[in-house]
Structures are given as C-alpha cells and as structure tokens.
Design an enzyme around this catalytic site. Structure first.
Site, PDB file in Angstrom:
ATOM      1  CG  HIS A   1       4.953   2.587   2.867  1.00  0.00           C
ATOM      2  ND1 HIS A   1       3.681   2.120   3.034  1.00  0.00           N
ATOM      3  CD2 HIS A   1       5.344   3.055   4.069  1.00  0.00           C
ATOM      4  CE1 HIS A   1       3.322   2.310   4.305  1.00  0.00           C
ATOM      5  NE2 HIS A   1       4.311   2.866   4.944  1.00  0.00           N
TER       6      HIS A   1
ATOM      7  CE1 TYR B   1       0.706   0.426   4.519  1.00  0.00           C
ATOM      8  CE2 TYR B   1      -0.007  -1.854   4.345  1.00  0.00           C
ATOM      9  CZ  TYR B   1       0.605  -0.849   5.053  1.00  0.00           C
ATOM     10  OH  TYR B   1       1.108  -1.101   6.297  1.00  0.00           O
TER      11      TYR B   1
END
Ligand SMILES: *[C@@H]1O[C@H](CO)[C@@H](O)[C@H](O)[C@H]1NC(C)=O
Ligand SMILES: *[C@@H]1O[C@H](CO)[C@@H](O)[C@H](O)[C@H]1NC(C)=O
Ligand SMILES: *[C@@H]1O[C@H](CO)[C@@H](O)[C@H](O)[C@H]1NC(C)=O
Ligand SMILES: *[C@@H]1O[C@H](CO)[C@@H](O)[C@H](O)[C@H]1NC(C)=O
Ligand SMILES: *[C@@H]1O[C@H](CO)[C@@H](O)[C@H](O)[C@H]1NC(C)=O
Length: 307
Positions: free
Chosen positions: A283, A235
């Site tokens: 990330h 994400y």
C-alpha cells in the site's frame, strides 16, 4: 365519498408524505447537498474542504445492494486484486445468491436522519498506546474498527464499543450481536464465505447473522484507488478504504490510530510487527497518510495522531 372522508384521506396522505419527507428523503437530500443550511452538525462540509470536493463522488454506492450493477470494466479491475480466475457471470451469480439471503439494502444502524451522525474510525497503529483516547472513541455514535483490533487490555486507549468491524475471511474474529460486519470482498470466494458463514451451522466461527453483514461494493474499492489515490500503489490499504467509506456514511469523522508513532514505528498497538521492513506492504502508506493530514488541515475530519 363524503367531503369529510376525502378530507381525512387527504390529511392522512399529507401526514404520510411529511413523515417520508422528514426521514428518508431529507437524509438523502442532506447527503447530496451537504450544506450549512441542511446539515445537522456543528461543522459541515463546505467550500474549504478542497480535497473532499475534488474527489468525493456521492453517486458511488458504498455497499452492494440487490440492484447494484458492477460494470465489466470495474469487475476487471477488481479481479486483479487477488488474481481472481472466475468470470463475470460467476461473480454475478454469486451476488445474486447473496441477495436471496441478505436484505436487498443493508441497514446502516445509527442515529436518525436529522441528527448528526458522528463516527470514530479506529486504525490499529501503535500510536494509540498511552493515548487515553478510549472515552472519546466510545463517545461517537458509530465506532468502526478493523480486522484483529483488540480491546481487552487496551480500553483506556481504544475504548470498548464497536458498532462496525471491517473484516475479510482471513482476518475474521468473533463478533458479538451488537456489531455489524463490514466485509471488504477481495475475491469471489469472500462473498461465498459470507453466504456460507450465515447459512451454515457447521462453520464454528464467527457467529453472526445476515442482518448484521454489509458487503462493500467492488466499484467503491476501485473508486478509492483510482479517484482518491490517483492509482498510486498496487491497491489501497483496508484502513484507507475504511476511511473513505466513513466519508460516505458519516456526518462528522474522528480518525484515530492511523500512521506511525512519533518515533516512526508502524507497528500495531496490540502486537509487534515481525518484519520491520514491511512497513505498509503493497500500500502507498505515506501517500494515504498525507491525504488524511491534508483533510485534517482543511478541517474536513478530526485527526488524532496519538503518541
Ligand atoms: C446550500 O443551501 C442554499 C440555501 O438553502 C442553497 O441555495 C444552495 O443551493 C445550497 N448549496 C448546495 C451546494 O447545495
Ligand atoms: C464463466 O465460467 C463458467 C464456469 O465457472 C463457465 O461455465 C461459463 O461458460 C463462463 N462464461 C463465460 C461468459 O465465459
Ligand atoms: C446477472 O444476474 C442477473 C440475475 O441473476 C441476470 O438477470 C443478468 O442477466 C446477469 N448478467 C450477466 C451479465 O451475467
Ligand atoms: C445479544 O447478546 C446479549 C449477551 O450475550 C444478550 O443478552 C442479548 O439478548 C442478545 N440480543 C439479541 C438481539 O440477540
Ligand atoms: C514499536 O512498537 C512496539 C510496540 O509498542 C515496540 O515493542 C517496539 O519496540 C517498537 N519499535 C521501535 C523501533 O521503536
């Protein structure tokens, strides 16, 4: 009705229309057709903004409103963020509860519609240390900071104003009454937290009011990941989503405190990361950084890389 009265009513109507036209409507127009002829800034988005034109979807609502409809598909995507176990109806009911307390549309305070809305998006990178960006950050209309970002002791480098602070319950800090809370909800509990924190007097912190809270639309978080990052990584980082948010709410964007310093150190300016290998966690940090770099090269944003 006499002619005079009709004329008066007509004039009044026209005045009302022109006020509406010049404020809200022209603002919306500007947003939709951002263009040299309508945009109030010195430099406006143009055909040279390749990445912006490719990815920007103005139709996506950045913040939840009382009328936002989250599709079941978007809910499914969002659920996987934090292994949310509760179902769509529960989400729906919680949001419904939220808007029994909150205003139906969050109020994004800032300069009026015909002024250029300038924003400083301030990340937490160690590259801010010794940068002396403070005055430049404070000079912007809107100053957005994230999570635990500290000010005291770092004023020369990071400035003093915070008009918006991005947080979620695990990263909450006290806010003063001039700062808006921008809540990124990662699970239903986070929305419930916003309800509780603004209705209960038992929760000792943070002391904010519902007028100051804006909840980011889960569909906007999905859009940041799917459209802007091409689904790279598990994400997007909060910093990246905040940057995309700024693209939607600002006319002119100044980005500070993103990425590593010149030695490749990914620490925060106010603390040393304990786990050196962590870097950017789940990330896709480098990919996010490259997007910022490209947009800076295309002059869509001003990117200050610090030291
Ligand atoms: C930009 O403005 C011009 C002139 O006002 C208009 O004709 C054109 O359609 C606008 N472009 C966009 C992309 O909205
Ligand atoms: C959603 O979850 C609630 C319990 O939280 C349950 O009562 C309800 O039946 C569920 N609805 C659906 C459509 O599964
Ligand atoms: C969502 O909530 C609204 C208002 O409470 C309700 O009218 C609607 O039927 C709900 N939809 C679903 C799918 O639960
Ligand atoms: C905000 O806080 C300041 C200082 O604590 C206080 O003087 C001021 O009256 C407050 N403003 C509002 C609108 O509550
Ligand atoms: C990274 O920055 C922190 C904070 O300034 C500093 O304490 C640390 O020594 C730096 N690490 C490296 C490898 O340069």
């Amino acid at each position: 009705m006499t002619f005079k009265l009709k004329l008066l009513i007509f004039l009044f109507f026209m005045a009302a229309v022109s006020v509406l036209w010049s404020s809200d409507f022209s603002r919306k127009l500007q947003l939709q057709l951002k263009n040299q002829s309508t945009c109030p800034c010195e430099r406006c988005f143009s055909k040279n903004d390749v990445l912006l034109r490719k990815h920007m979807r103005r139709s996506i609502e950045p913040f939840l409103t009382a009328n936002t409809k989250l599709s079941e598909e978007d809910f499914k995507w969002w659920k996987h963020f934090q292994n949310e176990r509760r179902n769509y109806s529960y989400y729906n009911a919680t949001v419904h509860k939220l808007f029994q307390i909150f205003p139906p549309v969050p109020d994004l305070k800032g300069p009026s519609s015909n002024k250029c809305r300038t924003c400083a998006v301030v990340g937490n990178s160690v590259n801010l240390k010794g940068s002396h960006y403070g005055p430049l950050i404070d000079f912007q209309d809107i100053v957005i900071r994230m999570n635990f970002a500290k000010i005291k002791g770092y004023e020369n480098d990071v400035g003093t104003r915070t008009t918006h602070r991005v947080m979620y319950p695990e990263s909450a800090v006290d806010l003063d009454n001039s700062t808006h809370l921008v809540l990124f909800p990662f699970k239903i509990l986070d929305i419930e937290w916003a309800i509780k924190a603004t209705t209960s007097t038992e929760i000792p912190q943070p002391g904010f009011f519902w007028q100051q809270v804006m909840v980011v639309n889960p569909a906007f978080m999905k859009y940041s990941h799917v459209v802007w990052l091409g689904k790279k990584g598990r994400y997007p980082s909060t910093g990246f989503m905040t940057f995309i948010l700024a693209l939607h709410i600002c006319d002119e964007i100044h980005v500070f405190g993103y990425g590593a310093d010149h030695k490749g150190n990914w620490s925060h300016y106010f603390e040393v990361l304990k786990n050196k290998k962590l870097r950017t966690g789940q990330h896709p940090g480098q990919h996010e950084y490259n997007i910022l770099k490209q947009m800076a090269e295309e002059k869509t944003i001003q990117f200050y890389t610090g030291r």
